[in-house]
Design an enzyme around this catalytic site. Structure first.
Site, PDB file in Angstrom:
ATOM      1  N   CYS A 108       0.964  -1.254   0.033  1.00  0.00           N
ATOM      2  CA  CYS A 108      -0.007   0.016  -0.168  1.00  0.00           C
ATOM      3  C   CYS A 108       0.832   1.308   0.103  1.00  0.00           C
ATOM      4  CB  CYS A 108      -0.924  -0.015   1.092  1.00  0.00           C
ATOM      5  SG  CYS A 108      -2.022   1.554   1.168  1.00  0.00           S
ATOM      6  N   CYS A 111      -0.572   4.091   2.582  1.00  0.00           N
ATOM      7  CA  CYS A 111      -0.294   4.155   4.123  1.00  0.00           C
ATOM      8  C   CYS A 111      -0.242   2.608   4.332  1.00  0.00           C
ATOM      9  CB  CYS A 111      -1.370   4.749   4.719  1.00  0.00           C
ATOM     10  SG  CYS A 111      -3.078   4.306   4.395  1.00  0.00           S
ATOM     11  N   SER A 112      -1.392   1.899   4.479  1.00  0.00           N
ATOM     12  CA  SER A 112      -1.059   0.651   5.020  1.00  0.00           C
ATOM     13  C   SER A 112      -2.215  -0.105   4.729  1.00  0.00           C
ATOM     14  CB  SER A 112      -0.499   0.599   6.687  1.00  0.00           C
ATOM     15  OG  SER A 112      -1.488   1.097   7.155  1.00  0.00           O
ATOM     16  N   CYS A 113      -2.990   0.135   3.674  1.00  0.00           N
ATOM     17  CA  CYS A 113      -4.423  -0.725   3.319  1.00  0.00           C
ATOM     18  C   CYS A 113      -3.934  -2.007   3.349  1.00  0.00           C
ATOM     19  CB  CYS A 113      -4.858   0.046   2.276  1.00  0.00           C
ATOM     20  SG  CYS A 113      -5.395   1.411   2.152  1.00  0.00           S
TER      21      CYS A 113
END
Lengths: 204, 110
Positions: A108, A111-113
């Site tokens: 991702c 961000c951090s999906c």
């Protein structure tokens, strides 16, 4: 107790961010905007009930049942929801299959999906700037650092998760697993193999 | 040789209790309809980008600091937790910790 000598006469002061989180909780609770019991419930769910074992069950079933696999690759969201794994954030789940020709890997860059219902909370490295930047720019180098050797001539496809779409890699079924049942197969499926930074374990 | 981390023996889900708390708070506010997840992601990724310009984020403490900062900004803009309110509640907690004997549960004076 006054005569009870101790290294800390008062409770240990939490860190600045910890105090700021407590402050937010207090403000929102006083305004009736949050329910503290619901917070505990969310923490418990993510800490104890959601993790890569969920994704591993999906992968093992796909390895064992060709019809399930075909349906999973066509539209994963309803199938995994039926197994009890659905996105709290309403995201769409997409499963991408590794083959001898194509290795898939998920990142991702925003961000951090991450497919939380199937894998839990992402590991630190998934959230790091280094992985987010390099997975797209030099995926083969990143894979090599993870110790992943690809079949000769295999292409690498990098999938960039978003708030709406979360990818799960369906790793290749390892050699020597032909006679195994779903439970035994699930034990071969590592978290990293479902992110694409690892391969499924080879049975001992 | 097997470099694959073991699923069963993976690292703790959250390294610090406050990471879990700020995460849960955000998920809860999203579920309660205070903001959509897409909105959250847009804001959070903007914070990460801003932080990442000056240094590398390690995905741990840095990451959750950026998370907390984003949530504070969102709640401030929504008029639900202004900076003065936050400072006041933080000070209340600090006083409570400093005045509670070690080993006793820490509570705010109501």
């Amino acid at each position: 107790m006054p005569h009870d000598h101790h290294d800390h006469p008062h409770a240990l002061l939490p860190s600045d961010p910890a105090l700021r989180v407590k402050a937010l909780e207090t403000i929102l609770t006083r305004k009736g905007l949050i329910d503290p019991a619901a917070l505990d419930e969310i923490i418990d769910t993510y800490q104890n009930r959601i993790g890569p074992q969920n994704g591993a069950r999906v992968v093992a079933r796909a390895w064992s049942d060709p019809d399930f696999k075909a349906a999973l690759l066509a539209d994963a969201t309803p199938l995994v929801a039926e197994m009890g794994y659905f996105g709290r954030q309403g995201e769409h789940m997409v499963v991408v299959e590794n083959t001898l020709q194509t290795h898939n890997m998920v990142v991702c860059t925003l961000c951090s999906c991450y497919p939380w219902p199937l894998l839990g909370i992402p590991p630190g490295w998934y959230k790091s700037d280094a992985y987010r930047a390099r997975a797209v720019r030099e995926p083969r180098k990143v894979l090599a650092e993870f110790g992943v050797t690809l079949p000769e001539g295999a292409a690498v496809r990098v999938w960039d998760s978003t708030a709406e779409i979360r990818y799960l890699v369906l790793p290749m079924r390892p050699e020597g697993s032909a006679d195994m049942d779903e439970a035994a197969l699930a034990a071969l499926v590592t978290r990293d193999s479902m992110i694409g930074t690892g391969l499924a374990r080879v049975p001992a | 040789m097997n470099d694959c981390p073991d699923i069963a023996a993976s690292e703790p889900v959250f390294a610090e209790p406050w990471h879990a708390q700020v995460f849960a708070l955000t998920v809860h506010l999203n579920e309660a309809g205070r903001f959509t997840w897409a909105e959250w992601v847009a804001r959070f990724s903007a914070t990460l980008k801003r932080h990442g310009l000056s240094r590398d984020l390690d995905g741990g403490e840095d990451y959750f600091n950026a998370w907390l900062e984003t949530l504070e900004m969102l709640l401030d803009e929504a008029g639900e937790a202004a900076p003065e309110e936050r400072a006041e509640a933080r000070a209340e907690w600090e006083r409570a910790y400093l005045s509670t004997p070690h080993g006793q549960p820490v509570r705010l004076a109501e």
